[in-house]
Design an enzyme around this catalytic site. Structure first.
Site, PDB file in Angstrom:
ATOM      1  N   HIS A   9      15.118  58.742  18.818  1.00 27.04           N
ATOM      2  CA  HIS A   9      13.875  59.225  19.456  1.00 27.04           C
ATOM      3  C   HIS A   9      13.766  58.864  20.939  1.00 27.04           C
ATOM      4  O   HIS A   9      12.905  59.418  21.627  1.00 27.04           O
ATOM      5  CB  HIS A   9      12.635  58.656  18.754  1.00 27.04           C
ATOM      6  CG  HIS A   9      12.498  59.047  17.325  1.00 27.04           C
ATOM      7  ND1 HIS A   9      12.490  60.361  16.911  1.00 27.04           N
ATOM      8  CD2 HIS A   9      12.355  58.285  16.189  1.00 27.04           C
ATOM      9  CE1 HIS A   9      12.342  60.397  15.583  1.00 27.04           C
ATOM     10  NE2 HIS A   9      12.265  59.148  15.123  1.00 27.04           N
TER      11      HIS A   9
HETATM   12  C1  ZL4 Z   1       3.952  50.263  12.690  1.00 29.95           C
HETATM   13  O1  ZL4 Z   1       2.382  47.856  10.464  1.00 29.95           O
HETATM   14  O2  ZL4 Z   1       3.469  58.159  13.412  1.00 29.95           O
HETATM   15  C2  ZL4 Z   1       4.051  49.443  13.825  1.00 29.95           C
HETATM   16  C3  ZL4 Z   1       4.408  51.582  12.713  1.00 29.95           C
HETATM   17  C4  ZL4 Z   1       3.568  48.169  13.793  1.00 29.95           C
HETATM   18  C5  ZL4 Z   1       2.463  46.327  12.790  1.00 29.95           C
HETATM   19  C6  ZL4 Z   1       1.016  46.150  13.226  1.00 29.95           C
HETATM   20  C7  ZL4 Z   1       0.364  47.224  14.072  1.00 29.95           C
HETATM   21  C8  ZL4 Z   1      -0.542  48.115  13.274  1.00 29.95           C
HETATM   22  C9  ZL4 Z   1       3.750  51.881  10.437  1.00 29.95           C
HETATM   23  C10 ZL4 Z   1       4.317  52.401  11.609  1.00 29.95           C
HETATM   24  C11 ZL4 Z   1      -0.843  49.451  13.919  1.00 29.95           C
HETATM   25  C12 ZL4 Z   1       0.317  50.394  13.858  1.00 29.95           C
HETATM   26  C13 ZL4 Z   1      -0.035  51.813  14.227  1.00 29.95           C
HETATM   27  N1  ZL4 Z   1       2.988  47.668  12.700  1.00 29.95           N
HETATM   28  C14 ZL4 Z   1       1.185  52.635  14.490  1.00 29.95           C
HETATM   29  C15 ZL4 Z   1       1.507  58.123  15.638  1.00 29.95           C
HETATM   30  C16 ZL4 Z   1       1.421  56.751  15.332  1.00 29.95           C
HETATM   31  C17 ZL4 Z   1       0.862  55.807  16.368  1.00 29.95           C
HETATM   32  C18 ZL4 Z   1       1.268  54.396  16.072  1.00 29.95           C
HETATM   33  O3  ZL4 Z   1      13.475  56.141  11.674  1.00 29.95           O
HETATM   34  N2  ZL4 Z   1       0.813  54.016  14.751  1.00 29.95           N
HETATM   35  C19 ZL4 Z   1       2.669  57.344  15.534  1.00 29.95           C
HETATM   36  C20 ZL4 Z   1       7.162  56.401  14.125  1.00 29.95           C
HETATM   37  C21 ZL4 Z   1       5.808  56.681  13.493  1.00 29.95           C
HETATM   38  C22 ZL4 Z   1       3.677  57.465  14.403  1.00 29.95           C
HETATM   39  C23 ZL4 Z   1       8.288  56.533  13.159  1.00 29.95           C
HETATM   40  C24 ZL4 Z   1      10.807  56.432  12.963  1.00 29.95           C
HETATM   41  C25 ZL4 Z   1      12.073  55.961  13.635  1.00 29.95           C
HETATM   42  C26 ZL4 Z   1      13.357  56.513  13.023  1.00 29.95           C
HETATM   43  C27 ZL4 Z   1      14.605  56.059  13.792  1.00 29.95           C
HETATM   44  C28 ZL4 Z   1       9.587  56.167  13.832  1.00 29.95           C
HETATM   45  N3  ZL4 Z   1       4.796  56.757  14.529  1.00 29.95           N
HETATM   46  C29 ZL4 Z   1       0.974  56.328  13.964  1.00 29.95           C
HETATM   47  C30 ZL4 Z   1       1.403  54.883  13.726  1.00 29.95           C
HETATM   48  C31 ZL4 Z   1       2.900  48.373  11.552  1.00 29.95           C
HETATM   49  C32 ZL4 Z   1       3.392  49.743  11.529  1.00 29.95           C
HETATM   50  C33 ZL4 Z   1       3.309  50.573  10.384  1.00 29.95           C
HETATM   51  C34 ZL4 Z   1       4.770  53.761  11.686  1.00 29.95           C
HETATM   52  N4  ZL4 Z   1       4.996  54.427  12.826  1.00 29.95           N
HETATM   53  C35 ZL4 Z   1       5.099  54.630  10.647  1.00 29.95           C
HETATM   54  N5  ZL4 Z   1       5.504  55.802  11.197  1.00 29.95           N
HETATM   55  C36 ZL4 Z   1       5.449  55.655  12.514  1.00 29.95           C
HETATM   56  O4  ZL4 Z   1      13.402  57.919  13.032  1.00 29.95           O
HETATM   57  C37 ZL4 Z   1      14.799  54.617  13.922  1.00 29.95           C
HETATM   58 ZN    ZN Z   2      13.603  57.814  10.624  1.00 27.45          ZN
END
Ligand code: ZL4
Ligand code: ZN
Ligand code: CA
Length: 376
Positions: free
Chosen positions: A142
């Site tokens: 990403h």
């Molecule tokens: C977390 O528990 O969908 C990050 C991310 C951190 C800890 C404490 C903070 C709590 C789930 C995800 C608040 C977190 C809010 N912590 C995160 C639109 C979003 C904005 C950010 O496999 N919030 C963003 C990214 C995806 C979104 C996926 C995949 C990578 C790969 C290659 C990336 N972002 C919503 C989420 C947590 C967290 C819990 C999380 N983030 C799940 N999905 C996302 O393709 C390596």
């Molecule tokens: Zn992924």
């Protein structure tokens, strides 16, 4: 008499840095670099060190990183720390560090390890020193030119492909992570020298891109392939899409090098994913790509149920070395993670497969129509 070409003599170069497992995005963040150390311990205790060459790559330098990324972004990554973060408020917004992509201790070193493995792997392939290079610390698809995204800061894949393009006229990128490989697609969206193909969950799912009709622009028109999928896809269904699409691309594009992103979040039971692949269904993609006998860089990616990622990447490392690993897990540094069964397999669940034959037929027809309209 006919000469039978035997497989079983593949030279595999495996890149691992013993420091990588100690980096932490934060205790509640789903991305755990520790899974790479768990994978390594399984690989070693299965005896695969007897089959392949194991290297610690030189960390990527700033200059190498800037072959894709902007100077000011890499400069920011190299300077920012949890302690001085307050002095970088403006930059933090601009470069998108925050909840998904936190600033943690050793962030720049982590990026340089991930990037170094993919670049050195590509360089060894270029020199004909190996047939397969593996970097499970890579696969961070990403990351953008001047922006972190989705747990990714440095796009090791783009850097690896740039290295391969020094020797190879056409490079194929295949992405089986459950998320769309947007950063890699975007980097090569206007060129016909890299074909990208991502299989991913599409519809109310991060990063929101990767529809069927996004196929590239200008010279790159029809050199980006997207396979949008729904929840619960199983082994047989995934195979029925993966093999025809990749088979057709191989026939039409005839790449001389391949990069395979093996994100483990497409496995059943993943903490973030929504597919229902078993270890063997996931590994079938690796076997199928390997069957073409083309120099291949294998990288990691997502995967948020650590024990399943480690199982699958170890099994796939076996396959790449022409070894089928035993179902009984060997004793290893993280043996307690694999209870109560201590078996290798990741099994599918009973979740419903929302991908109907009619939906998949529409997807396949769309992809083949685009490919056939292209003169390679
Ligand atoms: C977390 O528990 O969908 C990050 C991310 C951190 C800890 C404490 C903070 C709590 C789930 C995800 C608040 C977190 C809010 N912590 C995160 C639109 C979003 C904005 C950010 O496999 N919030 C963003 C990214 C995806 C979104 C996926 C995949 C990578 C790969 C290659 C990336 N972002 C919503 C989420 C947590 C967290 C819990 C999380 N983030 C799940 N999905 C996302 O393709 C390596
Ligand atoms: Zn992924
Ligand atoms: Ca994908």
């Amino acid at each position: 008499p006919l000469t039978v070409k035997t497989t079983g003599k593949d030279r595999v170069a495996y890149f691992y840095d013993a420091d990588v497992g100690s980096f932490s995005y934060g205790s509640s963040h789903p991305m755990k670099p520790h899974r790479i150390r768990m994978t390594h311990s399984l690989i070693m205790n299965y005896g695969l060190y007897k089959k392949m060459e194991i290297y610690r790559a030189k960390p990527a330098t700033k200059q190498e990183m800037c072959q894709f990324h902007s100077d000011e972004y890499i400069d920011f990554l190299s300077r920012v720390t949890p302690d001085n973060l307050e002095m970088f408020q403006k930059e933090s917004v601009k470069f998108n560090v925050g909840d998904d992509c936190p600033v943690f201790d050793g962030l720049y070193e982590y990026c340089s390890i991930s990037g170094g493995g993919s670049m050195e792997g590509a360089a060894r392939l270029n020199r004909g020193k190996c047939d397969v290079a593996i970097n499970y610390a890579g696969g961070l698809h990403h990351a953008k030119k001047a922006e972190a995204s989705g747990f990714c800061y440095l796009n090791d894949i783009v850097l690896g492909i740039i290295e391969l393009l020094r020797y190879h006229p056409r490079v194929l990128y295949i992405d089986i992570d459950v998320h769309h490989g947007d950063g890699v697609e975007e980097a090569f969206y206007t060129t016909d020298r890299v074909m990208t193909c991502s299989f991913h969950k599409y519809g109310e799912f991060f990063p929101g891109t990767g529809e069927l009709r996004d196929t590239g622009v200008a010279k790159g028109k029809n050199y980006s392939v997207n396979v949008p999928l729904r929840d619960g896809i199983d082994d047989a269904t995934y195979k029925s899409v993966f093999e025809p699409v990749i088979g057709k691309i191989m026939e039409w594009y005839q790449p001389s090098a391949i990069v395979l992103q093996c994100g483990g979040d497409s496995l059943s039971g993943d903490r973030l994913g929504c597919f229902n692949l078993s270890m063997r269904g996931h590994a079938n993609c690796v076997s199928y790509v390997k069957s073409f006998g083309i120099p291949t860089l294998v990288v990691g990616g997502g995967g948020y149920t650590m024990r399943n990622v480690a199982r699958t990447w170890a099994f796939e490392t076996g396959l790449l070395n022409n070894v089928i690993l035993d179902e009984e897990l060997p004793y290893n540094d993280y043996y307690e993670y694999y209870g109560p069964d201590y078996q290798l397999d990741v099994r599918p669940s009973n979740m419903f497969n929302v991908n109907t034959p009619e939906y998949l037929d529409k997807v396949l027809t769309g992809i083949f129509t685009n490919l056939e309209s292209t003169k390679f």
